[in-house]
Scaffold this active site. Structure first.
Site, PDB file in Angstrom:
ATOM      1  N   SER A   1      13.344 -10.403 -17.858  1.00 57.51           N
ATOM      2  CA  SER A   1      13.299  -9.474 -19.597  1.00 57.51           C
ATOM      3  C   SER A   1      14.364  -9.068 -20.566  1.00 57.51           C
ATOM      4  O   SER A   1      14.250  -8.740 -21.914  1.00 57.51           O
ATOM      5  CB  SER A   1      13.116  -7.601 -19.212  1.00 57.51           C
ATOM      6  OG  SER A   1      11.338  -7.414 -17.990  1.00 57.51           O
TER       7      SER A   1
ATOM      8  N   ASP B   1       6.520  -2.816 -25.811  1.00 61.57           N
ATOM      9  CA  ASP B   1       7.533  -2.243 -24.190  1.00 61.57           C
ATOM     10  C   ASP B   1       7.125  -1.635 -23.858  1.00 61.57           C
ATOM     11  O   ASP B   1       5.952  -0.894 -24.429  1.00 61.57           O
ATOM     12  CB  ASP B   1       8.851  -2.709 -25.138  1.00 61.57           C
ATOM     13  CG  ASP B   1       9.829  -3.186 -23.440  1.00 61.57           C
ATOM     14  OD1 ASP B   1       9.765  -2.122 -22.343  1.00 61.57           O
ATOM     15  OD2 ASP B   1      10.701  -4.412 -23.177  1.00 61.57           O
TER      16      ASP B   1
ATOM     17  N   HIS C   1      13.523   0.632 -20.896  1.00 54.56           N
ATOM     18  CA  HIS C   1      13.525  -0.372 -20.894  1.00 54.56           C
ATOM     19  C   HIS C   1      13.916  -1.109 -22.373  1.00 54.56           C
ATOM     20  O   HIS C   1      14.160  -2.214 -22.835  1.00 54.56           O
ATOM     21  CB  HIS C   1      12.368  -0.832 -19.797  1.00 54.56           C
ATOM     22  CG  HIS C   1      12.289  -2.795 -19.828  1.00 54.56           C
ATOM     23  ND1 HIS C   1      11.520  -3.472 -20.227  1.00 54.56           N
ATOM     24  CD2 HIS C   1      12.659  -2.953 -18.727  1.00 54.56           C
ATOM     25  CE1 HIS C   1      11.846  -4.539 -20.593  1.00 54.56           C
ATOM     26  NE2 HIS C   1      12.510  -4.227 -18.882  1.00 54.56           N
TER      27      HIS C   1
END
Length: 593
Positions: free
Chosen positions: A345, A144, A177
Site C-alpha cells: 500500500s 482508499d 491509511h
C-alpha cells in the site's frame, strides 16, 4: 540458424550502441564555450587569436573572471556549430581544451525537517526529478479510506471527492491509511514542516471506499473508479486489493483507461506468487514492495501481475526507521501524527506520484506513461520469480525519458546500455539469460553427436530436438513475464531437462535427480524399440551430457550438494555416464540408422 540469428541481432544492437555511445552520453545544456589556452602561449599570441575569432565569427571572447588571466581561461558565447568550428580550427594547437561551458544547477532539497528520514524518496531519485517537475496540473485520485487534511497537507491542492461508504461529499479519513497514502503522493513539501511527497504540486482527489475497519466492496470501488474518470482524474491509486475476479471492477478499469487515466494498484502483502486484484487486471500497473536495502520486502506478493517495484518499507519490532514516514491521523483519536507504515500500500503511491510527474512532463496517454515507468525502471537481472517486474522505480530516469518525448529505438538502446544489457559480460556472467553457457551447451551437444557421427542420423529432427531439449531448452523464454498469465510455463519451456527439477522454484541450482543419467536412461529404455523416438532419446542423452559437463566446468550448483568439488564431480561423472550410454545404444547401428 534461428539461434545464430538471435546472436547476430544481439551483436548488431551492441555495435549500434557502441557507435552511438558518444552522442548519447552528452546531454547537458550550454550557452557559451570555454577556451582554455596553454600556459606557455604568450599573451600577445593569445590576444591575436582572440581578435581573429572575434572578426571571423562576430563574437566577443572574454576572461571568465578577474582570476582567469593567469590560467588563460576565456569564455565566448556560442552554440554547437561554433564549438565544432573552433575545435577544428588552428586554435586547437594553442589550447588545452575547447569545450561546452555546461550549465550545472543545484539539486533541489526540500527544507522539511523530517525529510532526512525519508530514505524512500532518495531511493527513487526524487530530487533529480524535482529539478524538472513537481507534478503541477495533474490530479491523482486516492481510492482508499479517505483523506484528512492534516497539517502537512495544508498547502496541497484538493479537488472534489466523494465518500462511497456513507454516500456523502465529505471524504475524510477515519482510519489513517488513505491519508498516509495521499501523503506519499503529494505531501506539502518545502514548507518547513514535516516530510515531503513525490508529486507535491499535484492535486489530490479523495475517494473513500474503505470503512474505518479497512474493508470495502467491489461495487463502491468500481463506482469510485468511474467517478475519478468522469471528474478529470489523471492518475488513480488503489492501495487495496483482495481475491476474486470481478467483471464490474474490470469494466470500470477499462472505462477509466479509455478516458486516459493511469491506474496503479498494490500487489498485496501475503508473500504469495501472484498479485492480488485489482493489480492483476489489464490496464493496471501492479506494484510490489521494496525494503530499505532495495530487496523485495518480506511480505510483498510477487510473480504474475507485478509490473514494477517501489519502496514499501520494512519495520522491525519497535524500530520504525525502515518504514515509510508520512503525516496521517491516529485511527483511535483522529489527531494528526507522523507515522511510519509498511506494505505494498505504501509502494503503490510512489508509482502514482511518479506517474503524475511523467504526465506533467508532457506524456499524455496512459499506455505511454506506463511504458515510460517500465522502460525507465532500474532493471534487476536475477529475478527468476518476478519479484520486481521491470525493476526498481526511478523518478529521475522516468522524467528524463518523458521529457525526450516519444520513446524511439535510440532511447531503447540507451536503456539497454544503461541497464547493462549491451555489455557482453551481463549475459556471460548470468544476466536475464546466461547466453554463453547456453550456447556452449547446444554446441557441445552437437559436438558430442559428431563424435558418434558414424552411428547417428545427424540432421534428423528427432535427434536435433533431443539435443536442444537436453542441453539448453528454449532458454530465451526464461525471462518472459506477461501480465496475468502464470509464469511457470515460461520457466519450464526455457529449461533443459537437468533444469526441470528446479524450474518451478526459479532457482539456478540443479536438482541432482534431474541433473543425472537417470532421465536419459529411462527415455532410452522407453523408446529404444521406436524407429524415430529412439533418436530423440539419444539426442536428449547427449544434450544432458553437454549440459552437465558445461555446468560442472562453469557453475556447479546442486541442491543438497552445494557448489564445491562434490557438486562438480557429481556433474562430471554423470556427464560421462550419459555420453557412454549414448555410445552403447548407438554402437553397431552403422548405416542402418
Amino acid at each position: 540458424m534461428r539461434r545464430l540469428g538471435l546472436v547476430g541481432l544481439f551483436l548488431a544492437g551492441l555495435m549500434l550502441a557502441i557507435a552511438s555511445f558518444k552522442g548519447l552520453a552528452a546531454n547537458g545544456t550550454y550557452e557559451s564555450i570555454v577556451l582554455d589556452f596553454r600556459e606557455d602561449i604568450p599573451a600577445v599570441q593569445i590576444q591575436q587569436q582572440l581578435d581573429a575569432i572575434a572578426q571571423q565569427y562576430q563574437v566577443k571572447p572574454r576572461l571568465n573572471s578577474e582570476f582567469s588571466e593567469g590560467d588563460h581561461l576565456y569564455i565566448v558565447e556560442g552554440n554547437s556549430r561554433l564549438l565544432q568550428a573552433l575545435q577544428k580550427s588552428k586554435l586547437a594547437k594553442s589550447t588545452e581544451a575547447i569545450e561546452p561551458n555546461y550549465i550545472y544547477r543545484a539539486f533541489f532539497t526540500p527544507d522539511d525537517p523530517e525529510y532526512s528520514k525519508q530514505w524512500n524518496l532518495r531511493s527513487i531519485n526524487a530530487e533529480a526529478a524535482w529539478d524538472e517537475t513537481k507534478g503541477s496540473g495533474v490530479t491523482v485520485a486516492v481510492i482508499d479510506t479517505g483523506v484528512s487534511r492534516v497539517p502537512d497537507l495544508k498547502d496541497t491542492q484538493f479537488v472534489e471527492g466523494y465518500d462511497f461508504v456513507s454516500d456523502r461529499s465529505d471524504a475524510s479519513d477515519d482510519n489513517g491509511h488513505g491519508t498516509h497514502v495521499a501523503g506519499t503522493i503529494a505531501q506539502s513539501t518545502n514548507n518547513g514542516y514535516g516530510v515531503a511527497g513525490v508529486a507535491y504540486e499535484a492535486n489530490l482527489m479523495p475517494l473513500k471506499v474503505l470503512s474505518a475497519a479497512g474493508g470495502g466492496t467491489v461495487a463502491d470501488i468500481a463506482e469510485a473508479i468511474k467517478f475519478a474518470a468522469d471528474h478529470d482524474a489523471d492518475v488513480i491509486n488503489m492501495s487495496l486489493g483482495g481475491g476474486g475476479e470481478s467483471e464490474v471492477m474490470q469494466e470500470a478499469i477499462a472505462y477509466a483507461h479509455d478516458k486516459g487515466v493511469v491506474i496503479i494498484a498494490a500487489a498485496g502483502n501475503a508473500n504469495q506468487n501472484s498479485a492480488s486484484y485489482p493489480a492483476r487486471y489489464p490496464h493496471v500497473i501492479g506494484v510490489s514492495a521494496l525494503g530499505p536495502t532495495g530487496e523485495k520486502a518480506i511480505y510483498s506478493n510477487y510473480g504474475a501481475g507485478v509490473d514494477i517495484a517501489a519502496p514499501g518499507g520494512q519495520t522491525q519490532g519497535e524500530d520504525s526507521t525502515g518504514g515509510i514516514l508520512q503525516n496521517t491521523i491516529d485511527a483511535e483519536t483522529g489527531e494528526p501524527i507522523f507515522a511510519a507504515f509498511q506494505g505494498t500500500s505504501m509502494a503503490a503511491p510512489h508509482v502514482a506520484g511518479v506517474a503524475a510527474l511523467i504526465k506533467a512532463s508532457g506524456v499524455q496517454e496512459p499506455d505511454a506513461i506506463r511504458n515510460v515507468l517500465l522502460e525507465s525502471a532500474r532493471a534487476v537481472t536475477d529475478d527468476g520469480l518476478n519479484y520486481y517486474g521491470a525493476g526498481h522505480l526511478d523518478a529521475a530516469n522516468a522524467v528524463k525519458l518523458a521529457m525526450r518525448g516519444q520513446i524511439t529505438f535510440r532511447d531503447f538502446f540507451r536503456w539497454l546500455r544503461d541497464n547493462g544489457y549491451l555489455n557482453p559480460r551481463f549475459w556471460i556472467d548470468g544476466g536475464a539469460v546466461a547466453l554463453l553457457p547456453k550456447v556452449a551447451m547446444v554446441l557441445g551437444s552437437y559436438l558430442l553427436a559428431w563424435f558418434l557421427r558414424n552411428y547417428l542420423p545427424f540432421w534428423s529432427w528427432p535427434l536435433t530436438s533431443g539435443l536442444v531439449a537436453g542441453s539448453a531448452g528454449l532458454f530465451v523464454f526464461r525471462g518472459f513475464y506477461i501480465l496475468d498469465l502464470p509464469q511457470w510455463p515460461f520457466r519450464v519451456m526455457g529449461s533443459s531437462i537437468p533444469e526441470l527439477g528446479t524450474a518451478l522454484q526459479g532457482t539456478n541450482a540443479l536438482n541432482p535427480i534431474f541433473a543425472s543419467v537417470l532421465i536419459p536412461f529411462l527415455l532410452l529404455a522407453l523408446f529404444l524399440g521406436h524407429a524415430e523416438w529412439k533418436w530423440f532419446a539419444v539426442g536428449t542423452t547427449l544434450g544432458v551430457a553437454s549440459c552437465l559437463a558445461i555446468s560442472a566446468f562453469m557453475s556447479p550448483h546442486l541442491l543438497w550438494l552445494g557448489t564445491g568439488a562434490i557438486a562438480q564431480a557429481y556433474l562430471a561423472v554423470n556427464a560421462l555416464l550419459c555420453f557412454g550410454l549414448a555410445y552403447l545404444v548407438t554402437r553397431g547401428e552403422g548405416e542402418a540408422a
